[in-house]
Design a protein around this motif. Structure first.
Motif, PDB file in Angstrom:
ATOM      1  N   ARG A 242      35.787  51.160  42.325  1.00 18.86           N
ATOM      2  CA  ARG A 242      36.866  50.177  42.543  1.00 18.86           C
ATOM      3  C   ARG A 242      36.324  48.868  43.124  1.00 18.86           C
ATOM      4  O   ARG A 242      35.271  48.429  42.713  1.00 18.86           O
ATOM      5  CB  ARG A 242      37.966  50.794  43.417  1.00 18.86           C
ATOM      6  CG  ARG A 242      38.421  52.157  42.856  1.00 18.86           C
ATOM      7  CD  ARG A 242      39.348  52.908  43.793  1.00 18.86           C
ATOM      8  NE  ARG A 242      39.492  54.284  43.348  1.00 18.86           N
ATOM      9  CZ  ARG A 242      38.646  55.267  43.666  1.00 18.86           C
ATOM     10  NH1 ARG A 242      37.642  55.043  44.462  1.00 18.86           N
ATOM     11  NH2 ARG A 242      38.812  56.481  43.194  1.00 18.86           N
ATOM     12  N   GLY A 243      37.043  48.299  44.133  1.00 20.33           N
ATOM     13  CA  GLY A 243      36.662  46.978  44.649  1.00 20.33           C
ATOM     14  C   GLY A 243      35.963  47.056  46.001  1.00 20.33           C
ATOM     15  O   GLY A 243      35.958  48.103  46.655  1.00 20.33           O
ATOM     16  N   GLN A 244      35.414  45.918  46.425  1.00 22.27           N
ATOM     17  CA  GLN A 244      34.615  45.912  47.656  1.00 22.27           C
ATOM     18  C   GLN A 244      35.383  46.352  48.900  1.00 22.27           C
ATOM     19  O   GLN A 244      34.796  46.898  49.818  1.00 22.27           O
ATOM     20  CB  GLN A 244      34.043  44.506  47.893  1.00 22.27           C
ATOM     21  CG  GLN A 244      32.807  44.233  47.043  1.00 22.27           C
ATOM     22  CD  GLN A 244      32.269  42.842  47.262  1.00 22.27           C
ATOM     23  OE1 GLN A 244      32.998  41.859  47.121  1.00 22.27           O
ATOM     24  NE2 GLN A 244      31.001  42.724  47.587  1.00 22.27           N
ATOM     25  N   LEU A 300      42.238  29.461  42.477  1.00 24.24           N
ATOM     26  CA  LEU A 300      42.341  30.531  41.481  1.00 24.24           C
ATOM     27  C   LEU A 300      43.566  31.389  41.772  1.00 24.24           C
ATOM     28  O   LEU A 300      43.658  32.017  42.831  1.00 24.24           O
ATOM     29  CB  LEU A 300      41.071  31.396  41.521  1.00 24.24           C
ATOM     30  CG  LEU A 300      41.016  32.571  40.552  1.00 24.24           C
ATOM     31  CD1 LEU A 300      40.999  32.104  39.103  1.00 24.24           C
ATOM     32  CD2 LEU A 300      39.783  33.436  40.839  1.00 24.24           C
ATOM     33  N   VAL A 301      44.506  31.378  40.826  1.00 22.09           N
ATOM     34  CA  VAL A 301      45.703  32.203  40.973  1.00 22.09           C
ATOM     35  C   VAL A 301      45.673  33.249  39.870  1.00 22.09           C
ATOM     36  O   VAL A 301      45.874  32.940  38.693  1.00 22.09           O
ATOM     37  CB  VAL A 301      46.993  31.353  40.870  1.00 22.09           C
ATOM     38  CG1 VAL A 301      48.221  32.217  41.124  1.00 22.09           C
ATOM     39  CG2 VAL A 301      46.940  30.193  41.859  1.00 22.09           C
ATOM     40  N   SER A 342      37.841  38.602  40.127  1.00 18.25           N
ATOM     41  CA  SER A 342      37.134  38.001  41.263  1.00 18.25           C
ATOM     42  C   SER A 342      37.897  38.222  42.560  1.00 18.25           C
ATOM     43  O   SER A 342      39.123  38.353  42.570  1.00 18.25           O
ATOM     44  CB  SER A 342      36.982  36.499  41.016  1.00 18.25           C
ATOM     45  OG  SER A 342      36.315  35.901  42.103  1.00 18.25           O
ATOM     46  N   ASN A 343      37.149  38.214  43.670  1.00 16.88           N
ATOM     47  CA  ASN A 343      37.839  38.232  44.971  1.00 16.88           C
ATOM     48  C   ASN A 343      37.762  36.862  45.655  1.00 16.88           C
ATOM     49  O   ASN A 343      38.144  36.714  46.799  1.00 16.88           O
ATOM     50  CB  ASN A 343      37.287  39.331  45.883  1.00 16.88           C
ATOM     51  CG  ASN A 343      35.792  39.210  46.106  1.00 16.88           C
ATOM     52  OD1 ASN A 343      35.171  38.251  45.647  1.00 16.88           O
ATOM     53  ND2 ASN A 343      35.215  40.167  46.806  1.00 16.88           N
ATOM     54  N   ARG A 344      37.270  35.873  44.902  1.00 23.04           N
ATOM     55  CA  ARG A 344      37.291  34.518  45.437  1.00 23.04           C
ATOM     56  C   ARG A 344      38.586  33.849  44.995  1.00 23.04           C
ATOM     57  O   ARG A 344      39.147  34.172  43.962  1.00 23.04           O
ATOM     58  CB  ARG A 344      36.089  33.726  44.913  1.00 23.04           C
ATOM     59  CG  ARG A 344      34.792  34.151  45.563  1.00 23.04           C
ATOM     60  CD  ARG A 344      33.573  33.693  44.794  1.00 23.04           C
ATOM     61  NE  ARG A 344      33.475  32.242  44.663  1.00 23.04           N
ATOM     62  CZ  ARG A 344      32.449  31.636  44.033  1.00 23.04           C
ATOM     63  NH1 ARG A 344      31.460  32.359  43.515  1.00 23.04           N
ATOM     64  NH2 ARG A 344      32.418  30.320  43.921  1.00 23.04           N
ATOM     65  N   ALA A 349      33.616  25.544  38.688  1.00 21.46           N
ATOM     66  CA  ALA A 349      33.548  25.399  37.230  1.00 21.46           C
ATOM     67  C   ALA A 349      32.516  26.368  36.661  1.00 21.46           C
ATOM     68  O   ALA A 349      31.408  26.484  37.178  1.00 21.46           O
ATOM     69  CB  ALA A 349      33.163  23.965  36.875  1.00 21.46           C
ATOM     70  N   GLY A 350      32.917  27.104  35.632  1.00 23.51           N
ATOM     71  CA  GLY A 350      32.006  28.053  34.989  1.00 23.51           C
ATOM     72  C   GLY A 350      31.978  29.418  35.634  1.00 23.51           C
ATOM     73  O   GLY A 350      31.263  30.310  35.180  1.00 23.51           O
ATOM     74  N   MET A 351      32.768  29.615  36.680  1.00 21.58           N
ATOM     75  CA  MET A 351      32.718  30.890  37.409  1.00 21.58           C
ATOM     76  C   MET A 351      33.408  32.012  36.634  1.00 21.58           C
ATOM     77  O   MET A 351      34.418  31.813  35.978  1.00 21.58           O
ATOM     78  CB  MET A 351      33.426  30.698  38.757  1.00 21.58           C
ATOM     79  CG  MET A 351      33.248  31.844  39.721  1.00 21.58           C
ATOM     80  SD  MET A 351      34.169  31.536  41.263  1.00 21.58           S
ATOM     81  CE  MET A 351      35.660  32.472  40.938  1.00 21.58           C
ATOM     82  N   LEU A 352      32.829  33.205  36.738  1.00 26.83           N
ATOM     83  CA  LEU A 352      33.431  34.392  36.133  1.00 26.83           C
ATOM     84  C   LEU A 352      34.647  34.806  36.967  1.00 26.83           C
ATOM     85  O   LEU A 352      34.543  34.962  38.184  1.00 26.83           O
ATOM     86  CB  LEU A 352      32.387  35.518  36.125  1.00 26.83           C
ATOM     87  CG  LEU A 352      32.798  36.851  35.538  1.00 26.83           C
ATOM     88  CD1 LEU A 352      32.990  36.737  34.030  1.00 26.83           C
ATOM     89  CD2 LEU A 352      31.745  37.920  35.847  1.00 26.83           C
ATOM     90  N   VAL A 353      35.797  34.944  36.311  1.00 26.48           N
ATOM     91  CA  VAL A 353      36.996  35.311  37.087  1.00 26.48           C
ATOM     92  C   VAL A 353      37.465  36.733  36.816  1.00 26.48           C
ATOM     93  O   VAL A 353      38.281  37.276  37.558  1.00 26.48           O
ATOM     94  CB  VAL A 353      38.164  34.332  36.863  1.00 26.48           C
ATOM     95  CG1 VAL A 353      37.793  32.943  37.351  1.00 26.48           C
ATOM     96  CG2 VAL A 353      38.622  34.292  35.418  1.00 26.48           C
ATOM     97  N   GLY A 354      36.965  37.350  35.744  1.00 26.93           N
ATOM     98  CA  GLY A 354      37.389  38.725  35.501  1.00 26.93           C
ATOM     99  C   GLY A 354      36.866  39.274  34.196  1.00 26.93           C
ATOM    100  O   GLY A 354      36.246  38.552  33.389  1.00 26.93           O
ATOM    101  N   ASN A 355      37.115  40.567  33.996  1.00 24.02           N
ATOM    102  CA  ASN A 355      36.612  41.275  32.819  1.00 24.02           C
ATOM    103  C   ASN A 355      37.707  42.119  32.198  1.00 24.02           C
ATOM    104  O   ASN A 355      38.477  42.784  32.905  1.00 24.02           O
ATOM    105  CB  ASN A 355      35.473  42.208  33.227  1.00 24.02           C
ATOM    106  CG  ASN A 355      34.256  41.455  33.722  1.00 24.02           C
ATOM    107  OD1 ASN A 355      33.623  40.737  32.973  1.00 24.02           O
ATOM    108  ND2 ASN A 355      33.959  41.610  34.999  1.00 24.02           N
ATOM    109  N   VAL A 356      37.738  42.124  30.866  1.00 19.33           N
ATOM    110  CA  VAL A 356      38.701  42.928  30.130  1.00 19.33           C
ATOM    111  C   VAL A 356      37.943  43.786  29.122  1.00 19.33           C
ATOM    112  O   VAL A 356      37.144  43.271  28.332  1.00 19.33           O
ATOM    113  CB  VAL A 356      39.703  42.026  29.371  1.00 19.33           C
ATOM    114  CG1 VAL A 356      40.731  42.876  28.624  1.00 19.33           C
ATOM    115  CG2 VAL A 356      40.401  41.064  30.328  1.00 19.33           C
TER     116      VAL A 356
END
Ligand SMILES: [Zn+2]
Length: 370
Positions: A242-244, A300-301, A342-344, A349-356
């Motif tokens: 799961r998450g951190q 980031l929302v 992401s938890n940020r 710009a260019g940041m990874l926000v999630g995976n599907v």
């Protein structure tokens, strides 16, 4: 239980770290399971799981119920455990040179192939022994030159002869998921079933030489070369707990029960093994994962939850620039299951926000996160 300490190269006078490993059961019984946690040092749910598993194994050992060797390394990355900067734990990359702690493990395949080719026999058991000795010799010959490389060497030596190898990680905010190889999956699938992992991603070649495939892929490629005289010597997986922030008794107890059940199914613990859930765990190719990133920086929302099914065209997140009032929508291009985000909350710009995890291959080449 035997407590072993493997010293790492001392990076500077007055500093010395070790890898602590805990060895249960009898190595002469000919089967070994290796579990480590927190290789990315700020991913701590697995550390709690191995702490609890250690207590269970102490008891089982006293009751003479262990039927193989089980090795636990709850603090797989003592270097990263001491990387804190202004109250923030930075455990994914080594601060010395920016290297991801889960990349660049030694690929012993070519040298092992050279070493074993002249001595292969028709006896698979004998060949298993030769391959393991060759892997060990290659790892021992690795001219490691700094503390991080000596950590990599120590972890690979501790796990090189394991039949089962589990590397416990977690993501930023995530549903339980697994990474494994196509090669290992048939033997890992029961673990996924017991853990209730519904998102399991497979790739034989990911690039980057991560820890989890550093041993099983040697066996896979040797089998491709030499055929059935090479047994399946190792199955491996990365388990993303799961998450951190998901360090909790409920999760850890549930995960420990699943791992104990899996070890029992594989004959490491005597007694009646648990009944597997009827429904087989699903899997997809790692190439089907869509990694979503931002084009602009901003607040980031996130609009989706870990574990949620989403449709093609659905908004994954909005990135808001409160100065220009420009709002970027990050949109998933294919349907699938959100497994991490992401938890940020300030995206750059260019940041990874999630995976599907989807169902159509959309990537190739290097498949891992940075
Ligand atoms: Zn990790």
């Amino acid at each position: 239980m035997k407590h072993q300490q493997t010293p790492l190269i001392s990076p500077a006078p007055g500093t010395q770290r070790v890898v602590d490993s805990f060895h249960f059961g009898d190595p002469s019984l000919g089967k070994k399971a290796y579990l480590q946690s927190s290789l990315h040092a700020d991913e701590l749910p697995g550390m709690y799981v191995l702490y609890k598993l250690k207590q269970s194994l102490k008891l089982l050992e006293q009751q003479h119920r262990l039927r193989g060797e089980i090795v636990l390394v709850p603090v797989a990355n003592p270097i990263g455990q001491n990387q804190h900067l202004m109250d923030v734990h930075l455990g994914r990359y080594e601060l010395e040179n920016g290297t991801n702690f889960n990349r660049g493990y030694l690929d012993t395949y070519c040298q092992v192939k050279k070493r074993i080719a002249p001595k292969l026999s028709l006896d698979a058991e004998e060949n298993k022994h030769s391959v393991r000795s060759a892997i060990k010799a290659e790892l021992e010959d690795w001219p490691v030159k700094n503390e991080f490389e000596s950590l990599q060497q120590a972890l690979q030596l501790l796990s090189h002869d394991a039949d089962i190898m589990l590397d416990l990680h977690c993501d930023f905010e995530a549903a339980l998921h697994l990474y494994s190889t196509e090669y290992s999956w048939p033997k890992i699938e029961p673990l996924a079933r017991l853990m209730g992992s519904e998102i399991n991603m497979l790739a034989d070649e990911t690039g980057g030489n991560p820890f989890d495939s550093s041993i099983d892929m040697v066996w896979k490629r040797l089998k491709d070369d030499f055929g059935e005289s090479i047994p399946d010597g190792c199955c491996a997986a990365t388990v993303e707990l799961r998450g951190q922030l998901d360090v909790s008794d409920d999760y850890a107890d549930q995960d420990v029960q699943a791992i104990l059940g899996y070890l029992q199914l594989n004959g490491f613990i005597s007694g009646k093994a648990p009944t597997l859930p009827v429904i087989e765990a699903p899997s997809c190719e790692l190439t089907c994962v869509e990694t979503l990133s931002t084009k602009q920086g901003g607040l980031l929302v996130l609009k989706v939850e870990p574990g949620q099914w989403i449709q093609a065209g659905q908004v994954f997140a909005e990135v808001i620039d409160p100065i220009s009032d420009k709002v970027e929508q990050v949109i998933a291009t294919q349907a699938g299951r959100v497994y991490s985000r992401s938890n940020r909350r300030m995206a750059t710009a260019g940041m990874l926000v999630g995976n599907v995890a989807g169902s159509t291959p959309i990537r190739s080449g290097y498949l891992l996160a940075p």
